[in-house]
Write an enzyme that holds these catalytic residues in place. Structure first.
Site, PDB file in Angstrom:
ATOM      1  N   VAL A 246       0.864  -1.173   0.000  1.00  0.00           N
ATOM      2  CA  VAL A 246       0.000   0.000   0.000  1.00  0.00           C
ATOM      3  C   VAL A 246       0.908   1.232   0.000  1.00  0.00           C
ATOM      4  O   VAL A 246       1.784   1.363   0.852  1.00  0.00           O
ATOM      5  CB  VAL A 246      -0.941   0.026   1.225  1.00  0.00           C
ATOM      6  CG1 VAL A 246      -1.867   1.232   1.172  1.00  0.00           C
ATOM      7  CG2 VAL A 246      -1.760  -1.256   1.305  1.00  0.00           C
ATOM      8  N   ASP A 365     -16.340  -9.356   5.656  1.00  0.00           N
ATOM      9  CA  ASP A 365     -15.031  -9.293   6.312  1.00  0.00           C
ATOM     10  C   ASP A 365     -14.898  -7.991   7.107  1.00  0.00           C
ATOM     11  O   ASP A 365     -13.913  -7.271   7.005  1.00  0.00           O
ATOM     12  CB  ASP A 365     -13.912  -9.422   5.266  1.00  0.00           C
ATOM     13  CG  ASP A 365     -12.568  -9.772   5.891  1.00  0.00           C
ATOM     14  OD1 ASP A 365     -12.517  -9.925   7.134  1.00  0.00           O
ATOM     15  OD2 ASP A 365     -11.577  -9.884   5.153  1.00  0.00           O
TER      16      ASP A 365
END
Ligand SMILES: *[C@@H]1O[C@H](CO)[C@@H](O)[C@H](O)[C@H]1NC(C)=O
Ligand SMILES: *[C@@H]1O[C@H](CO)[C@@H](O)[C@H](O)[C@H]1NC(C)=O
Ligand SMILES: *[C@@H]1O[C@H](CO)[C@@H](O)[C@H](O)[C@H]1NC(C)=O
Length: 507
Positions: A246, A365
């Site tokens: 990221v 999730d």
């Protein structure tokens, strides 16, 4: 589902303070109990009712004194209404357990049995009406959940004297199993070649309605979001896994304006499967528009390189990382979140989930790792692209190829791989627990392979230190065994908003 933890002889009585209504059609309550003390513990039990005309005499199918069984056993208390008059009858079930000579623990269960007069067909009708009135009361959440409780087995885990040792042992064997399980999985776990499903494939199932614009296929969605790679600049790596990364970077749009972005991408080691999962999951919240949801801004796919997934950046960080930093900041002083802050954060997540469910989308999730947060504690829920790689200890394979967030999964998702709005509620309960523990690992001592059995036995996460009973009661209800008993996000919203109002009133 109710949970009682009796630890080292102390009753954790948060769940005992509620008076649980028992609808007239429920005649029998079941209690399951077991002594972990390593020896039978003497008990005495009594059942008292306030109105013997409406209810008659309750019957127990165990003797009024005896020993708590050494294995899981059920006893029942029958509460048949006489039908002679209508009344709400208070029922008090008291169990005294002699832990040691001269040391008695008393457990008291309060129930309110609703009895209706049986002389007309309207009886049931009236009963339903009066129940629905209770649903509308300000206490909506507890009442609604309370009604449902009467249908289910109540697990009383009496783990008095032996508990301490048992836990120690459990922890040790749990850890041992853990490593063992990992090694066996890596070397010789039977992989099922016929199973083509992966956890990621659940997202591909039409969990959302097909009349929705969202049913556009992935290719089409990607085409709409495609941006040129040359407009993207990668600056610094914020999170890194074995194949996922990221970055913080910038994106120059068509009008030449530069904006800060977060870029999720993969390294060259990533497999085709990992890359398609990244795309699949990164696109799962495509086209949503809600202030508490992080929506993808663009995708860049160029030949022979991993795709870039762009998200708008406004000074936020990953919530799990943020919480862990709160716990161990540089000064060594933990910045604990106040209950008010926690409830406020939870409410933002709830609003995002209400929106998502209204769009017929399941998240599947929900967890701190899949939320982002800024300095002002503004929360957004995000997709779970790369989470498996960035937070590997939050996902486990249970002997198949599916890397699943085992400790966040509802019992039915764990056992049957079914997902629903109620399984999102379960995971939200775990998220709430993460907020109150500053992102501790849930069930850290439990082997992932043991989770289903552990949950089936009625065990749940323990009440975090400093977590108010009200908040823990909310979590516990999210973890009700049967999906129908769990609160909806709307009920959670009402309940937590009430709680929030109470908190600010006393500040
Ligand atoms: C009863 O046992 C508990 C736990 O062993 C202990 O903490 C407590 O002081 C005991 N109480 C009495 C009255 O002996
Ligand atoms: C349990 O103990 C309390 C206090 O010692 C006593 O008042 C009560 O009658 C006992 N209940 C039963 C069921 O033995
Ligand atoms: C009491 O009733 C329950 C449920 O009907 C049953 O499972 C249990 O075996 C019974 N216990 C005894 C001691 O008869």
């Amino acid at each position: 589902m109710e949970l009682f933890y009796v630890r080292n002889g102390t009753v954790n009585d948060y769940a005992m303070v509620f008076v649980v209504p028992v609808p007239s059609k429920i005649d029998t309550l079941h209690f399951t109990w077991e002594s972990f003390a390593g020896r039978p513990l003497p008990y005495s039990i009594s059942v008292d009712v306030t109105d013997t005309i409406a209810l008659g005499h309750p019957k127990l199918n165990i003797t009024s004194t005896g020993s708590v069984p050494m294995s899981l056993q059920t006893f029942s208390v029958s509460l048949p209404c006489s039908g002679v008059i209508s009344a709400d009858v208070s029922v008090t079930i008291q169990v005294n357990i002699t832990v040691m000579p001269l040391n008695i623990t008393t457990l008291t269960f309060n129930r309110k049995k609703i009895c209706t007069k049986m002389d007309s067909h309207l009886g049931n009708q009236v009963h339903v009406d009066s129940l629905s009135k209770q649903y509308k009361s300000t206490n909506i959440f507890y009442t609604a959940v309370g009604c449902a409780i009467a249908f289910v087995v109540i697990i009383v885990s009496i783990s008095l004297v032996g508990c301490y040792f048992k836990n120690q042992k459990l922890m040790r064997t749990g850890k041992a199993n853990n490593t063992q399980a990992h090694t066996t999985y890596l070397t010789s776990a039977p992989r099922n070649p016929t199973s083509t499903s992966s956890y990621g494939s659940f997202r591909r199932m039409p969990s959302y309605s097909l009349i929705d614009e969202r049913s556009k296929d992935l290719r089409e969605r990607i085409a709409e979001l495609t941006i040129k790679r040359c407009r993207v600049n990668l600056n610094s790596v914020i999170l890194e896994g074995t194949f996922g990364r990221v970055y913080l970077g910038s994106y120059t749009n068509d009008t030449g304006v530069e904006e800060e972005v977060i870029i999720k991408t993969a390294t060259d080691h990533a497999s085709q499967t990992q890359i398609s999962l990244l795309l699949q999951e990164g696109m799962s919240m495509y086209s949503l528009n809600h202030k508490y949801i992080l929506t993808i801004l663009g995708v860049s796919i160029e030949d022979n390189t991993a795709p870039y997934l762009l998200y708008p950046y406004q000074n936020y960080s990953n919530m799990k990382v943020f919480l862990q930093k709160c716990k161990s900041n540089a000064e060594g002083v933990a910045h604990t979140l106040t209950t008010q802050e926690v409830v406020d954060m939870a409410l933002q997540v709830i609003e995002a989930m209400q929106y998502l469910h209204k769009k017929h989308l399941l998240h599947k999730d929900i967890a701190a790792r899949n939320c982002i947060i800024d300095d002002k504690l503004q929360v957004k829920i995000a997709d779970n692209a790369l989470s498996r790689d960035l937070f590997p200890s939050d996902y486990h394979c249970l002997g198949d190829n599916e890397n699943r967030p085992v400790k966040w999964l509802a019992i039915e998702s764990l056992l049957h791989k079914t997902f629903s709005a109620s399984s999102d509620v379960w995971a939200f309960g775990v998220l709430l627990w993460e907020l109150t523990t500053l992102a501790q690992q849930p069930y850290v001592e439990i082997d992932p392979f043991e989770m289903a059995a552990y949950l089936k036995d009625g065990y749940r996460l323990a009440q975090p230190i400093n977590c108010p009973d009200e908040l823990f009661a909310v979590m516990a209800y999210c973890w009700a065994m049967s999906a129908e008993e769990r609160p909806t996000f709307s009920q959670l919203h009402v309940c937590l908003q009430d709680f929030y109002a109470q908190l600010i009133r006393y500040v």
